[in-house]
Design a protein around this motif. Structure first.
Motif, PDB file in Angstrom:
ATOM      1  N   ARG A 103       0.922  -1.383   0.143  1.00 13.34           N
ATOM      2  CA  ARG A 103       0.494  -0.091   0.332  1.00 13.34           C
ATOM      3  C   ARG A 103       0.579   1.469   0.175  1.00 13.34           C
ATOM      4  O   ARG A 103       0.465   1.989  -0.520  1.00 13.34           O
ATOM      5  CB  ARG A 103      -1.033   0.106   1.461  1.00 13.34           C
ATOM      6  N   LYS A 128       1.601   9.259   5.528  1.00 14.23           N
ATOM      7  CA  LYS A 128       1.167   8.467   5.792  1.00 14.23           C
ATOM      8  C   LYS A 128       0.296   7.741   6.604  1.00 14.23           C
ATOM      9  O   LYS A 128      -1.564   8.173   6.280  1.00 14.23           O
ATOM     10  CB  LYS A 128       1.837   7.086   4.424  1.00 14.23           C
ATOM     11  N   ARG A 131      -2.377  10.536   6.879  1.00 15.32           N
ATOM     12  CA  ARG A 131      -3.807  10.307   6.487  1.00 15.32           C
ATOM     13  C   ARG A 131      -4.502   8.616   6.543  1.00 15.32           C
ATOM     14  O   ARG A 131      -5.530   9.059   6.399  1.00 15.32           O
ATOM     15  CB  ARG A 131      -3.652  10.002   4.746  1.00 15.32           C
ATOM     16  N   LEU A 132      -3.767   8.486   7.379  1.00 18.78           N
ATOM     17  CA  LEU A 132      -4.643   6.338   8.043  1.00 18.78           C
ATOM     18  C   LEU A 132      -5.431   6.778   9.384  1.00 18.78           C
ATOM     19  O   LEU A 132      -6.773   6.747   9.347  1.00 18.78           O
ATOM     20  CB  LEU A 132      -3.213   6.043   8.230  1.00 18.78           C
ATOM     21  N   ARG A 170      -9.714   3.607   2.870  1.00 21.35           N
ATOM     22  CA  ARG A 170      -8.359   3.882   4.355  1.00 21.35           C
ATOM     23  C   ARG A 170      -9.436   3.451   5.612  1.00 21.35           C
ATOM     24  O   ARG A 170      -8.765   2.745   6.846  1.00 21.35           O
ATOM     25  CB  ARG A 170      -6.890   5.102   4.261  1.00 21.35           C
TER      26      ARG A 170
END
Length: 224
Positions: A103, A128, A131-132, A170
């Motif tokens: 990913r 990242k 964003r998660l 997500r």
């Protein structure tokens, strides 16, 4: 006439862009780039929509990515509680859990296919993580009051993220983390939270050093 001159002076001294110090971009165009960044829009697709050069968008994305960890730590309740999580002593475990996944490789290939700088790679990794977290509703967890709850969340994310199928949204991560709920509009959440932060501390006023220089992260160099 004197009143008119004073009014013109006030207008001339007003900042053209409240979100960036000494900005060359207008506020409107910057916000369109910020929105594209928050939604993960590739530079090639954003360029014709904003009428801004790809080089300018790329440089702005890089500034936003480098400044994001500082913004998250200054406003710890925003970005899905990313600040307390990024500053926790176990946070480097997240970097190592996310880096080898398919990913993340897809994310890096989409936005920086020729990336070779380890500092930039680490900024992509912390981005990242943010964003998660923006895709999770963690209000049921006592993250502000209990550091053990933060440590437990990090441990759960370390175990859950490699199991998340690359093609699933997500928000599906919430199914693998006890106490978490999905947050549907993660891109808009990132945009609005970042916009609020920049109104208080525009780009260029924070140190923008990035979380990679924090001592806790220096203890865990990236594995190559």
């Amino acid at each position: 006439m004197r009143g008119l001159k004073k009014q013109k002076t006030r207008r001339a001294s007003a900042p053209r862009n409240r979100y960036v110090v000494r900005a060359k971009l207008s506020e409107h165009k910057f916000l369109r780039i910020l929105h594209g960044y928050a939604e993960g829009t590739p530079i090639q697709k954003l360029e014709p929509r904003t009428h801004v050069s790809g080089n300018t968008i790329r440089a702005t994305y890089r500034m936003l990515r480098g400044n994001l960890p500082d913004a998250a730590t200054v406003r710890p309740t925003l970005f899905g509680y990313a600040g307390p999580i990024l500053m926790h002593e176990n946070a480097p475990m997240l970097l190592h859990a996310i880096r080898p996944t398919r990913r993340f490789r897809r994310h890096r290939q989409r936005h920086a296919p020729r990336l070779s700088c380890p500092v930039e790679e680490e900024r992509f990794l912390t981005e990242k993580i943010v964003r998660l977290l923006c895709a999770l509703d963690l209000r049921a967890l006592p993250l502000q009051e209990d550091e053990d709850a933060v440590a437990e969340l990090i441990e759960n994310m370390v175990q859950a993220f490699p199991e998340l199928h690359p093609r699933k949204p997500r928000q599906a991560l919430a199914e693998l983390i006890p106490g978490a709920q999905p947050f549907a509009h993660d891109g808009m959440r990132l945009y609005e939270d970042y916009r609020r932060c920049l109104l208080r501390s525009p780009l260029g006023t924070l140190l923008s050093s990035g979380i990679h220089q924090h001592p806790r992260f220096s203890e865990y160099p990236l594995i190559t």
